[in-house]
Design a protein around this motif. Sequence first.
Motif, PDB file in Angstrom:
ATOM      1  N   GLU A   1     -12.962  14.459  -1.608  1.00  0.00           N
ATOM      2  CA  GLU A   1     -13.790  15.659  -1.753  1.00  0.00           C
ATOM      3  C   GLU A   1     -14.909  15.682  -0.707  1.00  0.00           C
TER       4      GLU A   1
ATOM      5  N   PRO B   1      -7.660   2.546  -0.122  1.00  0.00           N
ATOM      6  CA  PRO B   1      -6.800   3.660   0.293  1.00  0.00           C
ATOM      7  C   PRO B   1      -6.866   3.894   1.812  1.00  0.00           C
ATOM      8  N   PRO B   2      -5.714   4.115   2.442  1.00  0.00           N
ATOM      9  CA  PRO B   2      -5.717   4.334   3.889  1.00  0.00           C
ATOM     10  C   PRO B   2      -6.461   5.628   4.240  1.00  0.00           C
TER      11      PRO B   2
ATOM     12  N   ARG C   1      -2.228   2.487  10.371  1.00  0.00           N
ATOM     13  CA  ARG C   1      -1.217   1.732   9.645  1.00  0.00           C
ATOM     14  C   ARG C   1      -0.804   0.476  10.404  1.00  0.00           C
TER      15      ARG C   1
ATOM     16  N   GLN D   1       0.830  -1.199   0.000  1.00  0.00           N
ATOM     17  CA  GLN D   1       0.000   0.000   0.000  1.00  0.00           C
ATOM     18  C   GLN D   1       0.870   1.255   0.000  1.00  0.00           C
ATOM     19  N   GLU D   2       1.930   1.219   0.767  1.00  0.00           N
ATOM     20  CA  GLU D   2       2.776   2.402   0.907  1.00  0.00           C
ATOM     21  C   GLU D   2       3.944   2.376  -0.075  1.00  0.00           C
ATOM     22  N   LYS D   3       3.808   1.564  -1.085  1.00  0.00           N
ATOM     23  CA  LYS D   3       4.744   1.529  -2.214  1.00  0.00           C
ATOM     24  C   LYS D   3       6.189   1.243  -1.806  1.00  0.00           C
ATOM     25  N   GLN D   4       6.392   0.521  -0.727  1.00  0.00           N
ATOM     26  CA  GLN D   4       7.750   0.146  -0.343  1.00  0.00           C
ATOM     27  C   GLN D   4       8.190  -1.114  -1.078  1.00  0.00           C
TER      28      GLN D   4
ATOM     29  N   LEU E   1      -6.558   7.809   6.732  1.00  0.00           N
ATOM     30  CA  LEU E   1      -5.976   9.002   7.354  1.00  0.00           C
ATOM     31  C   LEU E   1      -5.064   9.774   6.415  1.00  0.00           C
ATOM     32  N   SER E   2      -4.667   9.167   5.310  1.00  0.00           N
ATOM     33  CA  SER E   2      -3.766   9.905   4.432  1.00  0.00           C
ATOM     34  C   SER E   2      -4.330  10.004   3.023  1.00  0.00           C
ATOM     35  N   THR E   3      -5.665   9.941   2.899  1.00  0.00           N
ATOM     36  CA  THR E   3      -6.238  10.050   1.561  1.00  0.00           C
ATOM     37  C   THR E   3      -7.182  11.234   1.511  1.00  0.00           C
ATOM     38  N   TYR E   4      -6.956  12.111   0.547  1.00  0.00           N
ATOM     39  CA  TYR E   4      -7.832  13.265   0.382  1.00  0.00           C
ATOM     40  C   TYR E   4      -9.092  12.830  -0.343  1.00  0.00           C
TER      41      TYR E   4
END
Lengths: 657, 275
Positions: B267, B259-260, B216, B93-96, B262-265
């Motif tokens: 609308e 999408p997580p 997370r 998810q965090e692209k690691q 707390l860190s997803t914008y």
Amino acid sequence: MARIGVFICHCGENISRTVDVVKAAEAAATFRGVVHSVEYKYMCSSPGQNLIKEAIKEKKLTGVVVAACSPKMHEPTFRRACHEAGLNPYFCEISNVREQCSWVHEDKTVGTAKTIDLIRLMVEKTRKNHELQHIKVPITKKALVIGAGIAGIQAALDIADGGQEVILVEKDPSIGGHMAQLSETVPTLDCSQCILTPKMVDASRHENITLYTWSEVIDVKGYMGNFEVTIRKNPRYVKEDVCTGCGLCYQKCPQKKIQGKFDAGVGLRRAIYVPSPQAVPNVPVIDKDHCTKLLKDRCGVCQKVCPTGAIDYEMKEEIITEKIGAIVVATGYDLIPNNFYGEYGQGKYADVIDGLQFERILSASGPTAGEIKRPSDGKIAESVVFIKCVGSRDPAKGIPYCSKICCMYAGKQAMLYKHKVHHGQAYVFYMDIRAGGKGYEEFIQKGIEEEGTTYIRGRVARIFKKGDKLIVRGMDTLSGQKIELAVDLVVLASAMIPNKGVKELYQKLSISYDTYGWVSESHPKLKPIETSVAGIYLAGACQAPKDIPDAVSQASGAASKVLALLSKDELEKEPLVATIDKNICAGCNMCVQACPYQAIELKPIKDRKGNVLRYASEVNHGLCAGCGVCVAVCPSKAPDLAGITEEQIYAEIVSLG
Amino acid sequence: MLDKLKQRIKELLTNKIVNCVIGYEQGDNPTLARPVYITKPNEAERLVYNEYCIPILAKYILKPEVRSLKLEAGKIGIIAKPSDVRALVGLIQEKQIIREDVYIIAVGRKEDFPKIYDEIIETPLSELDAKRKTQDAEQLKQIAEFEKKTPEEKRAFWQREFDKCIKCYACRQICPLCYCRVCIADKNQPQWIPPMPNSGGNFSWNMIRAYHLAGRCIDCGECERACPVDIPLMMLNKKIQQMIKEKFDYQAGLDPEVPPPLSTYQEDDKEKFII
């Protein structure tokens, strides 16, 4: 060494009433780095600004702290003053001691102590300021107007007359919007189409306007001056460049009984149609939900009769991308659905109609050619009840706002009805009469006094059918008596609501809208034309219910904003943007997802041979609005915001001890 | 089971499906199992799998020696417990890591895993997992008890617990999702977290650690296990997990496509202050 000047404003009495400004100035003089500290009655006045300018020169100030009202108000003023005195404007900081201090405190000791603290914070911040330069961004000199009702047409014409290119997008087959549906307009009773069609034709012929009808904006990327817009041109199934507008196709089409949008359901159209004889462009469109050729591959009459071979059943949608500098949103309004009030029987009884439907009946080019025939049996309506505030001002139904235009158009419709059916009787049920506008009150009075419209103050409880009459049961709240009227036709002045599907569009544009779906203006008084996104402006009833003159004047206002923006070659953008330290960034993608402006991207970090080692975030400074969400979301604080750096915030906190 | 595992690893390495397998080998004494990289088929014999195979292996997938492996020669294999798979979900998810670069060999009960593994060697519920489950239940009870305290008592409780902290950062080092290149605790311009193991600094560190894992934390429990002074860190983590579940109906480590929160914008975010 920092040489900071502190300037404390009394704001008349607004600040000095609850803050001992003299004491605050004395205290500020003792802060580290402060070499000059004064107070003055109105810092924002020209003598006040001169105090700052002179001190910068005389005391060789390297930083300025103005303790005054919110930076929203006068930060630009004071930064400009500093700039004029030769100081980089970003060395000027505002300490908000009005909204955040004097206005919220009553006790002068508390207010003074807090003011001193607030100044101390800003002095510490200013000590760590850096010189910042405006970011320059090139501007695409082309505007987009979404929606071609009267507001959109006016905005497009004004921008085009100002010498800039305009793309005008309309989702319906013809431009003109709701105004094209109306019969006559208040307060002068001039024919709506007669005054609108010249503008429609102008818009289609103007060399600077590109018209896309039957088209929708499906994607918007980018930022002020540099938007990239994707438009979907829906298939008309008629080639615009070949069609001569002769009308043979829709005269011959066998699908005759379709309730069209333009006639608001009171008239019928064919499966291939032009919305009205005055349509611009005068090119028919095939309704793919009703055409038997497209649905079942039978018929094909229109193709056979078309003398120029313009019909193309294979036509596909077309996707167009355009680079745009500024956008005007003019997406208009709609009326509440007809099942909104079950007790009024709209939708159940054919003779209970809404205002737009009655406009079509009144219109000389409408389905009844202007005769007041009621929809159910075509009989001339001998009596009509108009009900105002249907949906509007009804918090219980979720619409607490006033639809603004209904008082005027219900009065006008009653008047026009009397002009056509001289012996007829018109009743208007009202809550209040709101006729604020030039010539409006006189118009309503004329309706009552000269035309004999009966106004009844009160609400209608129920409408039901008895024989061929509609029984309207209500209350006259002035006499306190129950009223029951047997009439031929009921016209509801239904509440205005935002157009269908606009929220999705607003989300693509990233502009904010209120809980009802009306576009929010940037400031209710001073920025009524700007949206929450720079470079996107609004016009007409997409903001709130509006009449034609208001929509037109706002459209011209929006056009002037667009022209002002497009008159420059480069855009100067505030340098308060985020930058991400690639050495720290672990590429977790959180800021990318969190950024409301899609300004951050993960970019590969490569070694000399071009092998990708890892990914790290990068901010597009053109898109960045400096909101700081990335700084907040990053666990290792790789992003930093110019002008409000982490070091500055830390220094501010530490200064409080 | 172990024979089957060894056999399968041998096959995967021989067929060049994987380049390296992260697993466990026997430690220095019978009660220790330590992580090992197996790169050759015959080395598979070194593998063990027993109740001492505790340390989370997903952490090792981010190590430089694994990252520098040439992926053309095969994927990176990992013998995974449920918590390892959840951690891998978080890392994807965090692209690691890229899902396609990893070959996940799940060991355990099917129902305990998010459905992203490549293959599974099914075993009955292990003693270790059973123990973890009872621990979980106890901790939830502990949180419920804790909720009854007054704010002052709550603060006093954590103050007492955090006072024990010696700032060894073992909780950070073991956490599979603490992978920042520069930890906020090591940043000194400005120094948000005081480096000294004193009262204020300990409070900042432990709270910030918990907050950085909000939404997370995949609930592996490694931080608490690694803590040499027995701070009940999972109480904090679990409380935040509960809140995220309640407010956003989200649980970390289950689906890399979601999408997580707390860190997803968004609308239509409930919080209007964002724009």
